[in-house]
Design a protein around this motif. Structure first.
Motif, PDB file in Angstrom:
ATOM      1  N   GLN A  67       0.828  -1.220   0.000  1.00 45.38           N
ATOM      2  CA  GLN A  67       0.000   0.000   0.000  1.00 45.38           C
ATOM      3  C   GLN A  67       0.860   1.266   0.000  1.00 45.38           C
ATOM      4  O   GLN A  67       0.437   2.313   0.506  1.00 45.38           O
ATOM      5  N   GLY A  68       2.087   1.158  -0.523  1.00 46.19           N
ATOM      6  CA  GLY A  68       2.973   2.326  -0.599  1.00 46.19           C
ATOM      7  C   GLY A  68       3.544   2.746   0.737  1.00 46.19           C
ATOM      8  O   GLY A  68       4.124   3.832   0.848  1.00 46.19           O
ATOM      9  N   GLN A  69       3.409   1.893   1.763  1.00 48.15           N
ATOM     10  CA  GLN A  69       3.871   2.259   3.105  1.00 48.15           C
ATOM     11  C   GLN A  69       5.108   1.447   3.474  1.00 48.15           C
ATOM     12  O   GLN A  69       5.476   0.506   2.776  1.00 48.15           O
ATOM     13  N   THR A  70       5.747   1.823   4.566  1.00 46.86           N
ATOM     14  CA  THR A  70       6.974   1.128   4.990  1.00 46.86           C
ATOM     15  C   THR A  70       6.924   0.808   6.478  1.00 46.86           C
ATOM     16  O   THR A  70       6.228   1.473   7.247  1.00 46.86           O
ATOM     17  N   ILE A  71       7.676  -0.230   6.855  1.00 42.16           N
ATOM     18  CA  ILE A  71       7.978  -0.455   8.264  1.00 42.16           C
ATOM     19  C   ILE A  71       9.121   0.499   8.583  1.00 42.16           C
ATOM     20  O   ILE A  71      10.075   0.609   7.825  1.00 42.16           O
ATOM     21  N   LEU A  92       3.895   4.110  31.358  1.00 45.01           N
ATOM     22  CA  LEU A  92       3.015   5.238  31.068  1.00 45.01           C
ATOM     23  C   LEU A  92       1.586   4.690  31.022  1.00 45.01           C
ATOM     24  O   LEU A  92       1.378   3.531  30.678  1.00 45.01           O
ATOM     25  N   LYS A  93       0.614   5.526  31.386  1.00 46.63           N
ATOM     26  CA  LYS A  93      -0.761   4.988  31.436  1.00 46.63           C
ATOM     27  C   LYS A  93      -1.364   4.828  30.042  1.00 46.63           C
ATOM     28  O   LYS A  93      -1.808   3.751  29.672  1.00 46.63           O
ATOM     29  N   LYS A  94      -1.396   5.916  29.301  1.00 48.79           N
ATOM     30  CA  LYS A  94      -2.050   5.866  27.989  1.00 48.79           C
ATOM     31  C   LYS A  94      -1.157   6.498  26.935  1.00 48.79           C
ATOM     32  O   LYS A  94      -0.750   7.659  27.085  1.00 48.79           O
ATOM     33  N   VAL A  95      -0.892   5.762  25.871  1.00 45.29           N
ATOM     34  CA  VAL A  95      -0.126   6.332  24.754  1.00 45.29           C
ATOM     35  C   VAL A  95      -0.907   6.118  23.458  1.00 45.29           C
ATOM     36  O   VAL A  95      -1.447   5.035  23.215  1.00 45.29           O
ATOM     37  N   LEU A  96      -0.961   7.177  22.669  1.00 40.86           N
ATOM     38  CA  LEU A  96      -1.590   7.117  21.346  1.00 40.86           C
ATOM     39  C   LEU A  96      -0.502   6.965  20.296  1.00 40.86           C
ATOM     40  O   LEU A  96       0.488   7.699  20.312  1.00 40.86           O
ATOM     41  N   GLU A  97      -0.696   6.009  19.401  1.00 38.01           N
ATOM     42  CA  GLU A  97       0.204   5.850  18.260  1.00 38.01           C
ATOM     43  C   GLU A  97      -0.581   6.162  16.988  1.00 38.01           C
ATOM     44  O   GLU A  97      -1.651   5.593  16.770  1.00 38.01           O
ATOM     45  N   VAL A  98      -0.039   7.048  16.161  1.00 36.95           N
ATOM     46  CA  VAL A  98      -0.672   7.371  14.883  1.00 36.95           C
ATOM     47  C   VAL A  98       0.146   6.725  13.771  1.00 36.95           C
ATOM     48  O   VAL A  98       1.351   6.971  13.660  1.00 36.95           O
ATOM     49  N   GLY A  99      -0.508   5.879  12.955  1.00 37.17           N
ATOM     50  CA  GLY A  99       0.198   5.178  11.877  1.00 37.17           C
ATOM     51  C   GLY A  99       0.658   3.807  12.324  1.00 37.17           C
ATOM     52  O   GLY A  99       1.846   3.542  12.453  1.00 37.17           O
ATOM     53  N   THR A 100      -0.309   2.901  12.556  1.00 40.64           N
ATOM     54  CA  THR A 100       0.006   1.544  13.022  1.00 40.64           C
ATOM     55  C   THR A 100       0.888   0.806  12.025  1.00 40.64           C
ATOM     56  O   THR A 100       1.803   0.078  12.431  1.00 40.64           O
ATOM     57  N   GLY A 101       0.613   0.987  10.732  1.00 37.53           N
ATOM     58  CA  GLY A 101       1.353   0.258   9.693  1.00 37.53           C
ATOM     59  C   GLY A 101       1.280  -1.234   9.952  1.00 37.53           C
ATOM     60  O   GLY A 101       0.204  -1.799  10.134  1.00 37.53           O
ATOM     61  N   CYS A 102       2.436  -1.879  10.037  1.00 41.69           N
ATOM     62  CA  CYS A 102       2.483  -3.330  10.285  1.00 41.69           C
ATOM     63  C   CYS A 102       2.442  -3.656  11.777  1.00 41.69           C
ATOM     64  O   CYS A 102       2.370  -4.826  12.157  1.00 41.69           O
ATOM     65  N   GLY A 103       2.558  -2.649  12.640  1.00 44.18           N
ATOM     66  CA  GLY A 103       2.463  -2.888  14.083  1.00 44.18           C
ATOM     67  C   GLY A 103       3.805  -3.056  14.793  1.00 44.18           C
ATOM     68  O   GLY A 103       3.833  -3.357  15.988  1.00 44.18           O
ATOM     69  N   VAL A 116      -2.051   0.945  24.977  1.00 44.55           N
ATOM     70  CA  VAL A 116      -1.688   1.622  23.725  1.00 44.55           C
ATOM     71  C   VAL A 116      -2.954   1.778  22.873  1.00 44.55           C
ATOM     72  O   VAL A 116      -3.713   0.821  22.709  1.00 44.55           O
ATOM     73  N   PHE A 117      -3.152   2.975  22.341  1.00 48.33           N
ATOM     74  CA  PHE A 117      -4.249   3.240  21.410  1.00 48.33           C
ATOM     75  C   PHE A 117      -3.609   3.533  20.067  1.00 48.33           C
ATOM     76  O   PHE A 117      -2.778   4.441  19.977  1.00 48.33           O
ATOM     77  N   THR A 118      -3.946   2.756  19.040  1.00 53.09           N
ATOM     78  CA  THR A 118      -3.248   2.938  17.765  1.00 53.09           C
ATOM     79  C   THR A 118      -4.239   3.158  16.624  1.00 53.09           C
ATOM     80  O   THR A 118      -5.251   2.462  16.522  1.00 53.09           O
ATOM     81  N   ILE A 119      -3.922   4.156  15.806  1.00 55.05           N
ATOM     82  CA  ILE A 119      -4.810   4.554  14.699  1.00 55.05           C
ATOM     83  C   ILE A 119      -4.092   4.347  13.368  1.00 55.05           C
ATOM     84  O   ILE A 119      -2.927   4.721  13.223  1.00 55.05           O
ATOM     85  N   GLU A 120      -4.807   3.778  12.398  1.00 57.70           N
ATOM     86  CA  GLU A 120      -4.257   3.600  11.041  1.00 57.70           C
ATOM     87  C   GLU A 120      -5.345   3.978  10.037  1.00 57.70           C
ATOM     88  O   GLU A 120      -6.501   3.607  10.207  1.00 57.70           O
ATOM     89  N   ARG A 121      -4.966   4.699   8.955  1.00 55.34           N
ATOM     90  CA  ARG A 121      -5.970   5.162   7.997  1.00 55.34           C
ATOM     91  C   ARG A 121      -6.268   4.125   6.903  1.00 55.34           C
ATOM     92  O   ARG A 121      -7.285   4.217   6.225  1.00 55.34           O
ATOM     93  N   ILE A 122      -5.345   3.147   6.695  1.00 58.47           N
ATOM     94  CA  ILE A 122      -5.559   2.130   5.658  1.00 58.47           C
ATOM     95  C   ILE A 122      -6.072   0.846   6.313  1.00 58.47           C
ATOM     96  O   ILE A 122      -5.359   0.185   7.076  1.00 58.47           O
ATOM     97  N   SER A 123      -7.325   0.523   5.994  1.00 60.93           N
ATOM     98  CA  SER A 123      -8.018  -0.552   6.685  1.00 60.93           C
ATOM     99  C   SER A 123      -7.292  -1.910   6.597  1.00 60.93           C
ATOM    100  O   SER A 123      -7.170  -2.635   7.591  1.00 60.93           O
ATOM    101  N   GLY A 124      -6.767  -2.256   5.398  1.00 61.02           N
ATOM    102  CA  GLY A 124      -6.086  -3.546   5.216  1.00 61.02           C
ATOM    103  C   GLY A 124      -4.865  -3.680   6.123  1.00 61.02           C
ATOM    104  O   GLY A 124      -4.626  -4.732   6.723  1.00 61.02           O
ATOM    105  N   LEU A 125      -4.092  -2.597   6.239  1.00 60.38           N
ATOM    106  CA  LEU A 125      -2.909  -2.625   7.108  1.00 60.38           C
ATOM    107  C   LEU A 125      -3.336  -2.760   8.563  1.00 60.38           C
ATOM    108  O   LEU A 125      -2.743  -3.504   9.351  1.00 60.38           O
ATOM    109  N   GLN A 126      -4.371  -2.019   8.923  1.00 58.54           N
ATOM    110  CA  GLN A 126      -4.850  -2.034  10.303  1.00 58.54           C
ATOM    111  C   GLN A 126      -5.295  -3.437  10.711  1.00 58.54           C
ATOM    112  O   GLN A 126      -4.925  -3.935  11.778  1.00 58.54           O
ATOM    113  N   GLN A 127      -6.042  -4.098   9.828  1.00 57.03           N
ATOM    114  CA  GLN A 127      -6.529  -5.446  10.161  1.00 57.03           C
ATOM    115  C   GLN A 127      -5.391  -6.450  10.257  1.00 57.03           C
ATOM    116  O   GLN A 127      -5.360  -7.296  11.154  1.00 57.03           O
ATOM    117  N   ALA A 128      -4.431  -6.341   9.332  1.00 53.90           N
ATOM    118  CA  ALA A 128      -3.289  -7.273   9.361  1.00 53.90           C
ATOM    119  C   ALA A 128      -2.459  -7.065  10.629  1.00 53.90           C
ATOM    120  O   ALA A 128      -2.011  -8.029  11.257  1.00 53.90           O
TER     121      ALA A 128
END
Ligand code: SAH
Length: 224
Positions: A67-71, A92-103, A116-128
């Motif tokens: 998907q044009g992304q990188t680890i 740390l109690k709560k950390v937000l990660e933006v751009g889960t990618g491959c995890g 950890v709270f992690t957000i990814e905009r590309i659904s396929g990457l997020q599910q994997a």
């Protein structure tokens, strides 16, 4: 021995040596936090990339994940994690990660954080990433398919925020979602020439520290 077993053993033997070399290299290039170096040693990065790239997983370089992304490069992941936790009371109690990618960054971060709270905009990457991290036993991660420019308002404030893709300017929503004393680690700037910056919240003020010159994929608005 079956072909499959041979292949697995092959990777195992390569990775033991090359992991050690990677840890040594990071230790020589500014990563001084032993707990972070230990994470780089123990997280199986070869399981976060395509099998065809597994033999290169312990090189200190970014690799394609589709998907044009990188680890991210291990040195960058280590630097961001170190900048987030330096001198802090752990976990740390709560950390937000933006751009889960491959995890991969999620996995490195996980034991330093209660949730950890992690957000990814590309659904396929997020599910994997979710499937992979569940299989590996990471059970303190919450996932969201969404636009990281907006943060995760329902879970704010955060003790830390790590952003794995670069916006042209620091998003106000992310600064606002920091707890008192909380830190935002983020690459900022145009494609290929960004500054990795740490913002620390002090009331309505934010201390800004420049950590390094880096090269990240762009933070893209909206979801894919
Ligand atoms: N954290 C990953 C690096 C992933 S690369 C690692 O450990 O290797 C950066 C990721 O950020 C990509 O998967 C990309 O899709 C995602 N991304 C880009 N813009 C985003 C946005 N606005 N919100 C959430 N994720 C975003």
């Amino acid at each position: 021995m079956t072909g499959e077993k041979r292949a697995i053993r092959g990777i195992g033997m390569t990775s033991a040596r090359t992991r050690e070399r990677l840890v040594q290299r990071l230790g020589e290039t500014g990563i001084s936090n032993h707990a972070v170096l230990e994470r780089i040693r123990s997280v199986p990065r070869h399981l976060f990339v395509d099998e065809a790239l597994a033999s290169r997983a312990y090189e200190d370089s970014a690799l394609p994940i589709g998907q044009g992304q990188t680890i991210s490069q291990p040195w960058v992941v280590a630097l961001m994690t170190q900048a987030l936790i330096a001198g802090a009371d752990l976990p740390l109690k709560k950390v937000l990660e933006v751009g889960t990618g491959c995890g991969y960054q999620t996995a490195v971060l996980s034991p330093f954080v209660r949730q950890v709270f992690t957000i990814e905009r590309i659904s396929g990457l997020q599910q994997a990433a979710r499937t992979r991290l569940n299989e590996l036993g990471f059970d303190n991660v919450r996932y969201r398919h969404g636009d990281g420019f907006k943060g995760w308002p329902g879970q704010a404030p955060f003790d830390g925020i790590i952003v794995a893709a670069a916006p042209p300017e620091v998003p106000g929503a992310l600064l606002e979602q920091l707890n008192e004393g909380g830190r935002l680690i983020i690459p900022v700037g145009p494609s290929g020439q960004q500054d990795l910056v740490r913002y620390t919240r002090r009331g309505d003020q934010y201390l800004r520290e420049q950590l390094s010159r880096v090269s990240f994929v762009p933070l893209v608005e909206g979801t894919g």
